[in-house]
Design a protein around this motif. Sequence first.
Motif, PDB file in Angstrom:
ATOM      1  N   LYS A 114       7.351 -24.140   0.049  1.00 32.90           N
ATOM      2  CA  LYS A 114       8.686 -23.544  -0.094  1.00 32.90           C
ATOM      3  C   LYS A 114       9.710 -24.280   0.768  1.00 32.90           C
ATOM      4  CE  LYS A 114       7.084 -18.927  -1.276  1.00 32.90           C
ATOM      5  NZ  LYS A 114       7.025 -17.516  -0.874  1.00 32.90           N
ATOM      6  N   LEU A 115       9.246 -24.913   1.844  1.00 32.10           N
ATOM      7  CA  LEU A 115      10.166 -25.712   2.668  1.00 32.10           C
ATOM      8  C   LEU A 115      10.752 -26.843   1.831  1.00 32.10           C
ATOM      9  CD1 LEU A 115       8.144 -25.935   6.001  1.00 32.10           C
ATOM     10  CD2 LEU A 115      10.147 -24.524   5.531  1.00 32.10           C
ATOM     11  N   LEU A 116       9.903 -27.508   1.065  1.00 33.15           N
ATOM     12  CA  LEU A 116      10.391 -28.582   0.204  1.00 33.15           C
ATOM     13  C   LEU A 116      11.303 -28.025  -0.888  1.00 33.15           C
ATOM     14  CD1 LEU A 116      10.402 -31.566  -0.460  1.00 33.15           C
ATOM     15  CD2 LEU A 116       8.329 -31.228  -1.793  1.00 33.15           C
ATOM     16  N   SER A 117      10.934 -26.887  -1.452  1.00 38.89           N
ATOM     17  CA  SER A 117      11.792 -26.255  -2.468  1.00 38.89           C
ATOM     18  C   SER A 117      13.166 -25.949  -1.900  1.00 38.89           C
ATOM     19  CB  SER A 117      11.147 -24.958  -2.981  1.00 38.89           C
ATOM     20  OG  SER A 117      10.012 -25.231  -3.771  1.00 38.89           O
ATOM     21  N   SER A 118      13.226 -25.585  -0.623  1.00 39.27           N
ATOM     22  CA  SER A 118      14.493 -25.264   0.039  1.00 39.27           C
ATOM     23  C   SER A 118      15.274 -26.515   0.423  1.00 39.27           C
ATOM     24  CB  SER A 118      14.246 -24.452   1.304  1.00 39.27           C
ATOM     25  OG  SER A 118      13.639 -23.239   0.986  1.00 39.27           O
ATOM     26  N   LEU A 119      14.560 -27.535   0.875  1.00 34.73           N
ATOM     27  CA  LEU A 119      15.228 -28.728   1.388  1.00 34.73           C
ATOM     28  C   LEU A 119      16.049 -29.458   0.335  1.00 34.73           C
ATOM     29  CD1 LEU A 119      12.551 -30.283   3.760  1.00 34.73           C
ATOM     30  CD2 LEU A 119      14.707 -29.211   4.386  1.00 34.73           C
ATOM     31  N   ILE A 120      15.655 -29.366  -0.890  1.00 38.91           N
ATOM     32  CA  ILE A 120      16.389 -30.074  -1.938  1.00 38.91           C
ATOM     33  C   ILE A 120      17.419 -29.135  -2.579  1.00 38.91           C
ATOM     34  CG2 ILE A 120      14.725 -31.908  -2.378  1.00 38.91           C
ATOM     35  CD1 ILE A 120      13.525 -30.215  -4.606  1.00 38.91           C
ATOM     36  N   VAL A 121      18.211 -28.502  -1.725  1.00 39.05           N
ATOM     37  CA  VAL A 121      19.327 -27.631  -2.104  1.00 39.05           C
ATOM     38  C   VAL A 121      18.874 -26.481  -3.003  1.00 39.05           C
ATOM     39  CG1 VAL A 121      21.767 -27.643  -2.766  1.00 39.05           C
ATOM     40  CG2 VAL A 121      20.682 -29.773  -2.099  1.00 39.05           C
ATOM     41  N   GLY A 122      17.652 -26.014  -2.817  1.00 40.18           N
ATOM     42  CA  GLY A 122      17.157 -24.877  -3.579  1.00 40.18           C
ATOM     43  C   GLY A 122      16.743 -25.200  -5.005  1.00 40.18           C
ATOM     44  N   ILE A 123      16.814 -26.474  -5.379  1.00 42.23           N
ATOM     45  CA  ILE A 123      16.461 -26.859  -6.743  1.00 42.23           C
ATOM     46  C   ILE A 123      15.003 -26.517  -7.043  1.00 42.23           C
ATOM     47  CG2 ILE A 123      16.147 -28.827  -8.321  1.00 42.23           C
ATOM     48  CD1 ILE A 123      18.693 -30.017  -7.024  1.00 42.23           C
ATOM     49  N   GLY A 124      14.151 -26.624  -6.024  1.00 39.89           N
ATOM     50  CA  GLY A 124      12.741 -26.282  -6.207  1.00 39.89           C
ATOM     51  C   GLY A 124      12.548 -24.837  -6.639  1.00 39.89           C
ATOM     52  N   TYR A 125      13.402 -23.954  -6.145  1.00 39.26           N
ATOM     53  CA  TYR A 125      13.351 -22.543  -6.555  1.00 39.26           C
ATOM     54  C   TYR A 125      13.923 -22.358  -7.959  1.00 39.26           C
ATOM     55  CZ  TYR A 125      12.164 -20.975  -1.846  1.00 39.26           C
ATOM     56  OH  TYR A 125      11.526 -20.748  -0.655  1.00 39.26           O
ATOM     57  N   LEU A 126      15.029 -23.036  -8.229  1.00 38.86           N
ATOM     58  CA  LEU A 126      15.692 -22.909  -9.524  1.00 38.86           C
ATOM     59  C   LEU A 126      14.816 -23.383 -10.680  1.00 38.86           C
ATOM     60  CD1 LEU A 126      19.303 -24.085  -8.595  1.00 38.86           C
ATOM     61  CD2 LEU A 126      18.497 -21.747  -8.984  1.00 38.86           C
ATOM     62  N   MET A 127      13.863 -24.251 -10.380  1.00 43.76           N
ATOM     63  CA  MET A 127      12.960 -24.746 -11.418  1.00 43.76           C
ATOM     64  C   MET A 127      12.240 -23.603 -12.129  1.00 43.76           C
ATOM     65  SD  MET A 127      11.318 -28.065  -9.478  1.00 43.76           S
ATOM     66  CE  MET A 127       9.978 -28.212 -10.642  1.00 43.76           C
ATOM     67  N   ALA A 128      12.038 -22.484 -11.433  1.00 45.93           N
ATOM     68  CA  ALA A 128      11.344 -21.337 -12.028  1.00 45.93           C
ATOM     69  C   ALA A 128      12.088 -20.794 -13.241  1.00 45.93           C
ATOM     70  CB  ALA A 128      11.149 -20.233 -10.995  1.00 45.93           C
ATOM     71  N   GLY A 129      13.350 -21.028 -13.329  1.00 48.55           N
ATOM     72  CA  GLY A 129      14.125 -20.567 -14.461  1.00 48.55           C
ATOM     73  C   GLY A 129      14.065 -21.492 -15.663  1.00 48.55           C
ATOM     74  N   PHE A 130      13.494 -22.683 -15.478  1.00 46.97           N
ATOM     75  CA  PHE A 130      13.556 -23.678 -16.544  1.00 46.97           C
ATOM     76  C   PHE A 130      12.217 -24.269 -16.972  1.00 46.97           C
ATOM     77  CE2 PHE A 130      17.581 -23.724 -14.244  1.00 46.97           C
ATOM     78  CZ  PHE A 130      18.452 -23.447 -15.283  1.00 46.97           C
ATOM     79  N   THR A 131      11.156 -24.030 -16.230  1.00 42.41           N
ATOM     80  CA  THR A 131       9.863 -24.606 -16.608  1.00 42.41           C
ATOM     81  C   THR A 131       9.119 -23.680 -17.564  1.00 42.41           C
ATOM     82  OG1 THR A 131       8.779 -23.663 -14.663  1.00 42.41           O
ATOM     83  CG2 THR A 131       9.648 -25.905 -14.444  1.00 42.41           C
ATOM     84  N   GLU A 132       8.200 -24.247 -18.317  1.00 40.49           N
ATOM     85  CA  GLU A 132       7.476 -23.497 -19.346  1.00 40.49           C
ATOM     86  C   GLU A 132       6.758 -22.270 -18.781  1.00 40.49           C
ATOM     87  OE1 GLU A 132       3.643 -24.154 -22.299  1.00 40.49           O
ATOM     88  OE2 GLU A 132       4.637 -25.898 -21.450  1.00 40.49           O
ATOM     89  N   LYS A 133       6.097 -22.437 -17.633  1.00 46.69           N
ATOM     90  CA  LYS A 133       5.360 -21.325 -17.020  1.00 46.69           C
ATOM     91  C   LYS A 133       6.169 -20.648 -15.915  1.00 46.69           C
ATOM     92  CE  LYS A 133       0.900 -23.370 -18.035  1.00 46.69           C
ATOM     93  NZ  LYS A 133      -0.335 -23.909 -17.473  1.00 46.69           N
ATOM     94  N   LYS A 134       7.464 -20.930 -15.894  1.00 42.48           N
ATOM     95  CA  LYS A 134       8.378 -20.349 -14.907  1.00 42.48           C
ATOM     96  C   LYS A 134       7.894 -20.605 -13.470  1.00 42.48           C
ATOM     97  CE  LYS A 134      10.163 -16.929 -18.092  1.00 42.48           C
ATOM     98  NZ  LYS A 134      11.260 -17.702 -18.577  1.00 42.48           N
ATOM     99  N   GLN A 135       7.433 -21.831 -13.246  1.00 44.67           N
ATOM    100  CA  GLN A 135       6.933 -22.216 -11.929  1.00 44.67           C
ATOM    101  C   GLN A 135       8.014 -22.912 -11.115  1.00 44.67           C
ATOM    102  OE1 GLN A 135       3.578 -24.472 -13.631  1.00 44.67           O
ATOM    103  NE2 GLN A 135       2.324 -23.425 -12.088  1.00 44.67           N
ATOM    104  N   ALA A 136       8.138 -22.506  -9.867  1.00 45.88           N
ATOM    105  CA  ALA A 136       8.995 -23.212  -8.925  1.00 45.88           C
ATOM    106  C   ALA A 136       8.216 -24.437  -8.434  1.00 45.88           C
ATOM    107  CB  ALA A 136       9.342 -22.296  -7.759  1.00 45.88           C
ATOM    108  N   LEU A 137       8.892 -25.303  -7.709  1.00 48.40           N
ATOM    109  CA  LEU A 137       8.243 -26.520  -7.216  1.00 48.40           C
ATOM    110  C   LEU A 137       7.009 -26.191  -6.377  1.00 48.40           C
ATOM    111  CD1 LEU A 137       8.177 -29.588  -6.878  1.00 48.40           C
ATOM    112  CD2 LEU A 137       9.760 -29.321  -4.949  1.00 48.40           C
ATOM    113  N   HIS A 138       7.120 -25.200  -5.479  1.00 43.39           N
ATOM    114  CA  HIS A 138       5.998 -24.858  -4.616  1.00 43.39           C
ATOM    115  C   HIS A 138       4.835 -24.266  -5.405  1.00 43.39           C
ATOM    116  CE1 HIS A 138       8.917 -21.533  -4.503  1.00 43.39           C
ATOM    117  NE2 HIS A 138       7.859 -20.737  -4.546  1.00 43.39           N
ATOM    118  N   ASP A 139       5.100 -23.633  -6.548  1.00 41.62           N
ATOM    119  CA  ASP A 139       4.025 -23.146  -7.419  1.00 41.62           C
ATOM    120  C   ASP A 139       3.292 -24.331  -8.048  1.00 41.62           C
ATOM    121  OD1 ASP A 139       4.712 -20.386  -7.101  1.00 41.62           O
ATOM    122  OD2 ASP A 139       6.299 -20.643  -8.586  1.00 41.62           O
ATOM    123  N   GLN A 140       4.054 -25.296  -8.519  1.00 40.95           N
ATOM    124  CA  GLN A 140       3.452 -26.470  -9.130  1.00 40.95           C
ATOM    125  C   GLN A 140       2.629 -27.256  -8.123  1.00 40.95           C
ATOM    126  OE1 GLN A 140       6.609 -28.638 -11.074  1.00 40.95           O
ATOM    127  NE2 GLN A 140       6.878 -27.059 -12.633  1.00 40.95           N
TER     128      GLN A 140
END
Length: 149
Positions: A114-140
């Motif tokens: 989640k640190l990495l998801s946060s460091l890139i301006v929260g984009i890692g978290y926002l990925m959950a809204g756009f990936t097929e399995k609704k995974q954030a970067l830290h989930d992947q």
Amino acid sequence: MENTNFEFAGFWKRFAATIIDGVLVIYFTSALKWVIADVLRIQPDLNFDFEESQNIAYYIWSVYLVLIRWCYFAGMESSPLQATLGKLAVGIYVTDRRGSRIGFGTASGRFFGKLLSSLIVGIGYLMAGFTEKKQALHDQMSDCMVVSK
């Protein structure tokens, strides 16, 4: 064998769970900072004034906060509940791609990811809204999914 019969938790449910967990952790740990500052101030050999003790207490509390958050998130998500209190409140839980409970090591990797998801301006978290399995970067990164009950 990957199970594909999941209802993946959407961005807004995950966001609500994050807000609930954040409020709970800060609420239950905020008094710790004041206790640390008071202990520093009453030590006769340290001789800290109010401002110095507050600043040092803040840094010590910050370290404890990371440790407490890590234990809370990794402990709860790897427990039989598979969810933090915030996730339970909105009806979602963390699983591996087979639908099994994750271990503490995987949950720890997910937490620190989640640190990495946060460091890139929260984009890692926002990925959950756009990936097929609704995974954030830290989930992947940790090969996890957040699904609805």
